[in-house]
Design an enzyme around this catalytic site. Structure first.
Site, PDB file in Angstrom:
ATOM      1  N   HIS A  92       0.842  -1.197   0.000  1.00 15.24           N
ATOM      2  CA  HIS A  92       0.000   0.000   0.000  1.00 15.24           C
ATOM      3  C   HIS A  92       0.876   1.244   0.000  1.00 15.24           C
ATOM      4  O   HIS A  92       1.683   1.436   0.903  1.00 15.24           O
ATOM      5  CB  HIS A  92      -0.906   0.006   1.229  1.00 15.24           C
ATOM      6  CG  HIS A  92      -2.031  -0.984   1.138  1.00 15.24           C
ATOM      7  ND1 HIS A  92      -3.350  -0.641   1.283  1.00 15.24           N
ATOM      8  CD2 HIS A  92      -2.022  -2.301   0.885  1.00 15.24           C
ATOM      9  CE1 HIS A  92      -4.111  -1.716   1.121  1.00 15.24           C
ATOM     10  NE2 HIS A  92      -3.320  -2.741   0.892  1.00 15.24           N
ATOM     11  N   TYR A  97      -9.184   4.933   7.395  1.00 16.08           N
ATOM     12  CA  TYR A  97      -9.298   5.283   8.814  1.00 16.08           C
ATOM     13  C   TYR A  97     -10.394   6.334   8.906  1.00 16.08           C
ATOM     14  O   TYR A  97     -10.235   7.439   8.375  1.00 16.08           O
ATOM     15  CB  TYR A  97      -7.985   5.861   9.335  1.00 16.08           C
ATOM     16  CG  TYR A  97      -6.863   4.842   9.510  1.00 16.08           C
ATOM     17  CD1 TYR A  97      -6.640   4.235  10.732  1.00 16.08           C
ATOM     18  CD2 TYR A  97      -6.011   4.517   8.451  1.00 16.08           C
ATOM     19  CE1 TYR A  97      -5.603   3.321  10.914  1.00 16.08           C
ATOM     20  CE2 TYR A  97      -4.979   3.595   8.616  1.00 16.08           C
ATOM     21  CZ  TYR A  97      -4.786   3.005   9.853  1.00 16.08           C
ATOM     22  OH  TYR A  97      -3.773   2.102  10.020  1.00 16.08           O
ATOM     23  N   PRO A 126      -3.790  -0.279  18.844  1.00 15.09           N
ATOM     24  CA  PRO A 126      -3.429  -0.723  17.494  1.00 15.09           C
ATOM     25  C   PRO A 126      -3.593   0.316  16.376  1.00 15.09           C
ATOM     26  O   PRO A 126      -3.150   0.075  15.255  1.00 15.09           O
ATOM     27  CB  PRO A 126      -4.367  -1.920  17.253  1.00 15.09           C
ATOM     28  CG  PRO A 126      -5.492  -1.738  18.206  1.00 15.09           C
ATOM     29  CD  PRO A 126      -4.947  -1.000  19.380  1.00 15.09           C
ATOM     30  N   LYS A 141       1.580  -0.309  15.016  1.00 18.28           N
ATOM     31  CA  LYS A 141       3.001  -0.262  15.397  1.00 18.28           C
ATOM     32  C   LYS A 141       3.499  -1.442  16.235  1.00 18.28           C
ATOM     33  O   LYS A 141       4.707  -1.681  16.313  1.00 18.28           O
ATOM     34  CB  LYS A 141       3.281   1.038  16.193  1.00 18.28           C
ATOM     35  CG  LYS A 141       3.304   2.277  15.341  1.00 18.28           C
ATOM     36  CD  LYS A 141       4.592   2.403  14.552  1.00 18.28           C
ATOM     37  CE  LYS A 141       4.469   3.271  13.343  1.00 18.28           C
ATOM     38  NZ  LYS A 141       4.198   2.590  12.079  1.00 18.28           N
ATOM     39  N   TYR A 188       4.114   6.505  10.000  1.00 23.85           N
ATOM     40  CA  TYR A 188       3.305   5.341   9.609  1.00 23.85           C
ATOM     41  C   TYR A 188       4.149   4.292   8.886  1.00 23.85           C
ATOM     42  O   TYR A 188       4.015   3.090   9.137  1.00 23.85           O
ATOM     43  CB  TYR A 188       2.142   5.807   8.725  1.00 23.85           C
ATOM     44  CG  TYR A 188       1.062   4.766   8.528  1.00 23.85           C
ATOM     45  CD1 TYR A 188       0.138   4.489   9.531  1.00 23.85           C
ATOM     46  CD2 TYR A 188       0.979   4.040   7.340  1.00 23.85           C
ATOM     47  CE1 TYR A 188      -0.843   3.532   9.360  1.00 23.85           C
ATOM     48  CE2 TYR A 188      -0.008   3.082   7.155  1.00 23.85           C
ATOM     49  CZ  TYR A 188      -0.915   2.828   8.177  1.00 23.85           C
ATOM     50  OH  TYR A 188      -1.887   1.874   8.006  1.00 23.85           O
TER      51      TYR A 188
HETATM   52  P1  FAD Z   1       2.893 -11.759  21.256  1.00 20.74           P
HETATM   53  O1  FAD Z   1       2.476 -11.741  19.837  1.00 20.74           O
HETATM   54  O2  FAD Z   1       1.864 -11.533  22.308  1.00 20.74           O
HETATM   55  O3  FAD Z   1       3.615 -13.152  21.503  1.00 20.74           O
HETATM   56  C1  FAD Z   1       3.923 -13.601  22.803  1.00 20.74           C
HETATM   57  C2  FAD Z   1       3.922 -15.114  22.815  1.00 20.74           C
HETATM   58  O4  FAD Z   1       4.334 -15.550  24.106  1.00 20.74           O
HETATM   59  C3  FAD Z   1       2.537 -15.707  22.569  1.00 20.74           C
HETATM   60  O5  FAD Z   1       2.583 -16.650  21.532  1.00 20.74           O
HETATM   61  C4  FAD Z   1       2.156 -16.307  23.914  1.00 20.74           C
HETATM   62  O6  FAD Z   1       1.366 -17.473  23.775  1.00 20.74           O
HETATM   63  C5  FAD Z   1       3.528 -16.633  24.490  1.00 20.74           C
HETATM   64  N1  FAD Z   1       3.529 -16.745  25.948  1.00 20.74           N
HETATM   65  C6  FAD Z   1       2.760 -16.110  26.862  1.00 20.74           C
HETATM   66  N2  FAD Z   1       3.027 -16.550  28.092  1.00 20.74           N
HETATM   67  C7  FAD Z   1       3.988 -17.488  27.964  1.00 20.74           C
HETATM   68  C8  FAD Z   1       4.669 -18.319  28.885  1.00 20.74           C
HETATM   69  N3  FAD Z   1       4.378 -18.301  30.184  1.00 20.74           N
HETATM   70  N4  FAD Z   1       5.604 -19.166  28.427  1.00 20.74           N
HETATM   71  C9  FAD Z   1       5.880 -19.226  27.105  1.00 20.74           C
HETATM   72  N5  FAD Z   1       5.254 -18.476  26.165  1.00 20.74           N
HETATM   73  C10 FAD Z   1       4.324 -17.602  26.608  1.00 20.74           C
HETATM   74  N6  FAD Z   1       1.013  -4.404  15.209  1.00 20.74           N
HETATM   75  C11 FAD Z   1       1.532  -3.928  14.051  1.00 20.74           C
HETATM   76  O7  FAD Z   1       2.746  -3.737  13.978  1.00 20.74           O
HETATM   77  N7  FAD Z   1       0.754  -3.680  12.959  1.00 20.74           N
HETATM   78  C12 FAD Z   1      -0.593  -3.857  13.001  1.00 20.74           C
HETATM   79  O8  FAD Z   1      -1.273  -3.656  11.992  1.00 20.74           O
HETATM   80  C13 FAD Z   1      -1.179  -4.307  14.201  1.00 20.74           C
HETATM   81  N8  FAD Z   1      -2.507  -4.522  14.282  1.00 20.74           N
HETATM   82  C14 FAD Z   1      -3.020  -5.109  15.388  1.00 20.74           C
HETATM   83  C15 FAD Z   1      -4.365  -5.380  15.413  1.00 20.74           C
HETATM   84  C16 FAD Z   1      -4.916  -5.972  16.528  1.00 20.74           C
HETATM   85  C17 FAD Z   1      -6.379  -6.266  16.540  1.00 20.74           C
HETATM   86  C18 FAD Z   1      -4.102  -6.331  17.632  1.00 20.74           C
HETATM   87  C19 FAD Z   1      -4.679  -7.018  18.845  1.00 20.74           C
HETATM   88  C20 FAD Z   1      -2.746  -6.068  17.620  1.00 20.74           C
HETATM   89  C21 FAD Z   1      -2.201  -5.436  16.503  1.00 20.74           C
HETATM   90  N9  FAD Z   1      -0.836  -5.150  16.437  1.00 20.74           N
HETATM   91  C22 FAD Z   1      -0.311  -4.604  15.313  1.00 20.74           C
HETATM   92  C23 FAD Z   1       0.043  -5.468  17.569  1.00 20.74           C
HETATM   93  C24 FAD Z   1       0.749  -6.819  17.432  1.00 20.74           C
HETATM   94  O9  FAD Z   1      -0.191  -7.839  17.196  1.00 20.74           O
HETATM   95  C25 FAD Z   1       1.565  -7.120  18.706  1.00 20.74           C
HETATM   96  O10 FAD Z   1       2.282  -5.972  19.082  1.00 20.74           O
HETATM   97  C26 FAD Z   1       2.535  -8.293  18.487  1.00 20.74           C
HETATM   98  O11 FAD Z   1       1.835  -9.506  18.522  1.00 20.74           O
HETATM   99  C27 FAD Z   1       3.623  -8.329  19.572  1.00 20.74           C
HETATM  100  O12 FAD Z   1       4.438  -9.441  19.360  1.00 20.74           O
HETATM  101  P2  FAD Z   1       5.191 -10.147  20.579  1.00 20.74           P
HETATM  102  O13 FAD Z   1       5.948 -11.272  19.987  1.00 20.74           O
HETATM  103  O14 FAD Z   1       5.899  -9.129  21.378  1.00 20.74           O
HETATM  104  O15 FAD Z   1       4.029 -10.681  21.528  1.00 20.74           O
HETATM  105  C1  DHB Z   2      -4.780  -3.451  10.672  1.00 15.31           C
HETATM  106  C2  DHB Z   2      -4.607  -3.261  12.012  1.00 15.31           C
HETATM  107  C3  DHB Z   2      -4.280  -2.010  12.479  1.00 15.31           C
HETATM  108  O1  DHB Z   2      -4.112  -1.812  13.779  1.00 15.31           O
HETATM  109  C4  DHB Z   2      -4.128  -0.938  11.612  1.00 15.31           C
HETATM  110  O2  DHB Z   2      -3.829   0.290  12.095  1.00 15.31           O
HETATM  111  C5  DHB Z   2      -4.285  -1.144  10.263  1.00 15.31           C
HETATM  112  C6  DHB Z   2      -4.613  -2.414   9.797  1.00 15.31           C
HETATM  113  C7  DHB Z   2      -5.132  -4.810  10.179  1.00 15.31           C
HETATM  114  O3  DHB Z   2      -5.338  -5.696  11.007  1.00 15.31           O
HETATM  115  O4  DHB Z   2      -5.216  -4.986   8.963  1.00 15.31           O
END
Ligand code: FAD
Ligand code: DHB
Length: 405
Positions: free
Chosen positions: A86, A215, A306, A310, A398
């Site tokens: 995009h 958005y 979200p 980021k 962004y």
């Molecule tokens: P997590 O993905 O939470 O991974 C942590 C892992 O640790 C999990 O698999 C969990 O099961 C495991 N864990 C937990 N406890 C234990 C334990 N005791 N022992 C072993 N393992 C354990 N970010 C973006 O950059 N772009 C986006 O567009 C975006 N959109 C989003 C939309 C939504 C709806 C949501 C909810 C989030 C969005 N995010 C986005 C944020 C992104 O999903 C998270 O920031 C990302 O998953 C963080 O990654 P992480 O590996 O730090 O943590």
């Molecule tokens: C999506 C999630 C976001 O938080 C965002 O800002 C844009 C797109 C997505 O899940 O596609």
């Protein structure tokens, strides 16, 4: 490379590795691949099953440098084939749509829409194919001796308590994981903000209604139109974070979407909804990202709402910095990179926090705010879409800020 070593004593397994990684989310998996490239051995312990982590619907938007890094690591083949590139986004408010041309404003940078669980599938498959060790479905995970020279992690799989000894622990276990709690409360410096609204997110089987993300700030609340594939669309609605999903039958969701995205001469195409959930929103930073031999990365250390897309991108940035510190330790015996981990990460994390907070407050309807603040938000939006300087600032955040100042 040193291989992880195993010993079996009674029914328990004792393993030894260089880096014990907790969590197979984006932070843990990217770290494992970066370490593998640097010839450093690691083991990932994950509390959920492979099916669960590969089926959890979350992020969608990846910054350009994350995509480039994924390709450099040899993990980007499917992302480049199936991802959507995009070059801009649409802001909708006051009955008008405004295109923000990110690519033009940032001299050629784009974002990629490729679902987080697809990234997870690609990274898990490649790690296992290279002989990497991921232990799924671990329980009762406990960190020991993190401020000593020989940390270890104990955990249960099935009925047995196993043990992983390592040189360092990477806490990549998300916001609710045990790593951050292993740092004594008195040593932790934390900041938090809870928002009075949440998101209802859906996946629907329908063709795309618009060529880029929308958005929308509407008098009924925020809406976000995103995509996953030509056949599957991802949409979000601002809602009460304490609302129950049972209160949102599909007809109500589509009626609300139609209102929040409605635009003369344009149709939002509906389709069967096959996934829906409600999530709360917070901003959180634990500035104590290192404690002894424990390093926190990703959501374990910081959370963003979200709206700015980021969280995943910040998680990958942390582990890139951490992998460089670990590489310097093992290759050259220098520990500056490790000692400097938190101060190296925090300025960029806070900029991600600022941008996510800004996008959230700009686009959501906050009923706890006064009418004055709401008018200021409208003025801000009007400014952003008409001032090239303001639009450029938004675009460079962004698509992803550079590392360093
Ligand atoms: P997590 O993905 O939470 O991974 C942590 C892992 O640790 C999990 O698999 C969990 O099961 C495991 N864990 C937990 N406890 C234990 C334990 N005791 N022992 C072993 N393992 C354990 N970010 C973006 O950059 N772009 C986006 O567009 C975006 N959109 C989003 C939309 C939504 C709806 C949501 C909810 C989030 C969005 N995010 C986005 C944020 C992104 O999903 C998270 O920031 C990302 O998953 C963080 O990654 P992480 O590996 O730090 O943590
Ligand atoms: C999506 C999630 C976001 O938080 C965002 O800002 C844009 C797109 C997505 O899940 O596609």
């Amino acid at each position: 490379m040193t291989d992880s070593s195993f010993a079996i004593s009674g029914a328990s397994i004792e393993m030894k590795t260089q880096i014990g990684i907790l969590g197979a989310g984006p932070a843990g998996l990217y770290l494992a691949h970066l370490l593998h490239r640097a010839g450093i051995d690691c083991v990932i312990l994950e509390s959920r099953s492979r099916e669960e982590i590969e089926g959890t619907i979350r992020a969608g938007v990846l910054e350009q440098w994350v995509v480039d890094l994924t390709v450099q690591l040899g993990l980007g083949e499917r992302m480049m084939r199936e991802g959507h590139f995009h070059s801009g986004v649409t802001f909708q408010f006051g009955g008008q749509r405004h295109h923000i041309d990110m690519e033009e404003l940032t001299s050629g940078k784009r974002v990629t829409v490729y679902a987080q669980h697809e990234v997870i599938k690609d990274l898990v498959a490649a790690r296992l194919a290279h002989g990497g060790k991921i232990v799924f479905s671990v329980q009762d995970v406990q960190l020991h001796n993190v401020d000593g020279d020989q940390p270890k992690i104990t955990y249960r799989v099935g009925g047995d308590t196993d043990e992983l000894r390592c040189d360092f622990i990477a806490g990549c276990d998300g916001f609710h994981g045990p790593s951050r709690q292993a740092i004594p409360v008195v040593d932790r410096v934390e900041y938090q903000k809870i928002y009075p609204f949440g998101w209802l997110g859906i996946l629907a089987r329908a063709p795309a209604s618009w060529h880029e993300l929308i958005y929308s700030r509407h008098e009924r609340g925020f809406g976000l139109l995103s995509t996953r594939s030509p056949e599957i669309q991802r949409l979000y609605l601002q809602c009460d974070p304490n609302d129950a999903i049972a209160n949102w039958p599909d007809e109500r969701i589509w009626a609300e979407m139609q209102l929040r995205f409605g635009y003369p001469g344009w149709t939002l195409i509906e389709g069967p909804i096959f996934q829906k959930n409600i999530l709360a929103m917070r901003s959180f930073v634990c500035e104590t990202m290192q404690f002894g031999r424990l390093f926190l990365a990703g959501d374990a250390a910081h959370i963003v709402p979200p709206t700015g897309a980021k969280g995943l991108n910040l998680a990958v940035a942390d582990v890139l910095v951490l992998s460089q510190g670990l590489e310097a330790w093992y290759r050259r015996g220098t520990r500056e990179g490790l000692d400097n981990y938190s101060p190296a990460c925090l300025p960029r994390i806070w900029k991600g926090e600022r941008f996510s907070w800004y996008m959230t407050t700009l686009l959501h309807l906050d009923e706890t705010e006064g009418r004055f603040e709401q008018r200021v938000r409208m003025a801000d939006l009007d400014y952003v879409v008409h001032s090239r300087a303001a639009m450029t600032a938004l675009a460079e955040n962004y698509v992803g800020l550079p590392f360093g100042n």
